[in-house]
Design a protein around this motif. Structure first.
Motif, PDB file in Angstrom:
ATOM      1  N   ARG A   1      19.255   6.831   4.207  1.00  0.00           N
ATOM      2  CA  ARG A   1      19.968   5.255   3.958  1.00  0.00           C
ATOM      3  C   ARG A   1      19.856   5.077   2.381  1.00  0.00           C
ATOM      4  O   ARG A   1      19.025   5.133   1.632  1.00  0.00           O
TER       5      ARG A   1
ATOM      6  N   ASP B   1      21.799  -0.602  -1.477  1.00  0.00           N
ATOM      7  CA  ASP B   1      22.855  -1.397  -1.894  1.00  0.00           C
ATOM      8  C   ASP B   1      23.582  -1.157  -2.858  1.00  0.00           C
ATOM      9  O   ASP B   1      23.149  -0.619  -4.087  1.00  0.00           O
TER      10      ASP B   1
ATOM     11  N   GLU C   1      26.897  -1.921  11.366  1.00  0.00           N
ATOM     12  CA  GLU C   1      27.306  -3.471  11.467  1.00  0.00           C
ATOM     13  C   GLU C   1      25.986  -4.156  10.828  1.00  0.00           C
ATOM     14  O   GLU C   1      24.943  -3.767  11.015  1.00  0.00           O
ATOM     15  N   GLU C   2      26.133  -5.201  10.393  1.00  0.00           N
ATOM     16  CA  GLU C   2      25.211  -5.982   9.632  1.00  0.00           C
ATOM     17  C   GLU C   2      24.270  -5.360   8.800  1.00  0.00           C
ATOM     18  O   GLU C   2      23.061  -5.808   8.691  1.00  0.00           O
ATOM     19  N   SER C   3      24.967  -4.804   7.953  1.00  0.00           N
ATOM     20  CA  SER C   3      24.268  -3.880   6.720  1.00  0.00           C
ATOM     21  C   SER C   3      25.364  -3.719   5.780  1.00  0.00           C
ATOM     22  O   SER C   3      26.236  -3.665   5.791  1.00  0.00           O
ATOM     23  N   SER C   4      24.564  -3.608   4.592  1.00  0.00           N
ATOM     24  CA  SER C   4      25.309  -3.364   3.370  1.00  0.00           C
ATOM     25  C   SER C   4      24.755  -1.923   2.647  1.00  0.00           C
ATOM     26  O   SER C   4      25.039  -1.815   1.881  1.00  0.00           O
ATOM     27  N   ARG C   5      24.150  -1.373   3.600  1.00  0.00           N
ATOM     28  CA  ARG C   5      23.436   0.048   3.014  1.00  0.00           C
ATOM     29  C   ARG C   5      24.115   1.143   3.950  1.00  0.00           C
ATOM     30  O   ARG C   5      23.979   1.293   5.213  1.00  0.00           O
ATOM     31  N   HIS C   6      24.877   1.881   3.302  1.00  0.00           N
ATOM     32  CA  HIS C   6      25.360   3.222   4.184  1.00  0.00           C
ATOM     33  C   HIS C   6      24.395   4.102   4.474  1.00  0.00           C
ATOM     34  O   HIS C   6      23.090   4.454   3.879  1.00  0.00           O
TER      35      HIS C   6
END
Length: 181
Positions: free
Chosen positions: A97, A100, A154-159
């Motif tokens: 992960r 941001d 979904e609901e995340s800003s981290r790839h």
């Protein structure tokens, strides 16, 4: 995780892959160990400045994967075949992960370049795509397949970057209990 399943399904379709090497008879645990060795070498190539909040485990030797037959997994032949001489494949992998705002495409492209130029991984030059990027497969001289892909949950800003390292097809010397190693 759906992307993992899709990649596993696509990765086991022998018609969709370029076979580099096959190992007719091998120890399943040796195949797993080599996959883990490659996974660890790839994990080291992720830039520390973009993985400071990575809470996902890297390559895990205790994690068990099911050996999959080297037949198109979506075919009836895959599910009905019970031949003892069916080849199988170890489908190893791990996830990372990113922090941001990390430039995911740039990171994946750089990791691919680092893999290609690593003497320890030994990629077959003739099979390197012109500009390897997400979902391109690299092949090692000993038949392992390497692919990186990424997803923004979904609901995340981290790839999340998914790293797959599949063994070549082989016939196990012995079948592990429940075919998991």
């Amino acid at each position: 995780m759906a992307p993992l399943l899709v990649a596993l399904l696509a990765g086991c379709d022998s018609a969709a892959r370029t076979p580099v090497a096959t190992t007719p008879v091998a120890d399943a645990y040796d195949m797993k160990d080599r996959s883990l060795e490659i996974q660890r070498q790839i994990a080291e190539r992720f830039p520390d400045e973009y993985t400071t909040k990575n809470e996902l485990e890297g390559p895990d030797e205790d994690f068990k994967m099911t050996l999959l037959k080297c037949k198109p997994i979506l075919s009836e032949e895959y599910w009905s075949s019970e031949e003892d001489n069916d080849g199988v494949q170890y489908t190893g992998g791990f996830t990372v992960r990113l922090d941001d705002g990390a430039p995911v495409a740039q990171i994946v492209d750089q990791v691919y370049q680092d893999i290609i130029h690593s003497p320890d991984i030994d990629i077959v030059e003739e099979l390197i795509p012109e500009n390897p990027t997400e979902d391109d497969t690299l092949y090692t001289a000993d038949g392992y397949e390497i692919m990186l892909s990424y997803v923004l949950p979904e609901e995340s800003s981290r790839h999340i970057v998914l790293i797959y390292v599949w063994s070549p097809c082989f016939i196990p010397e012995t079948i592990p209990p429940s075919h998991e190693i």
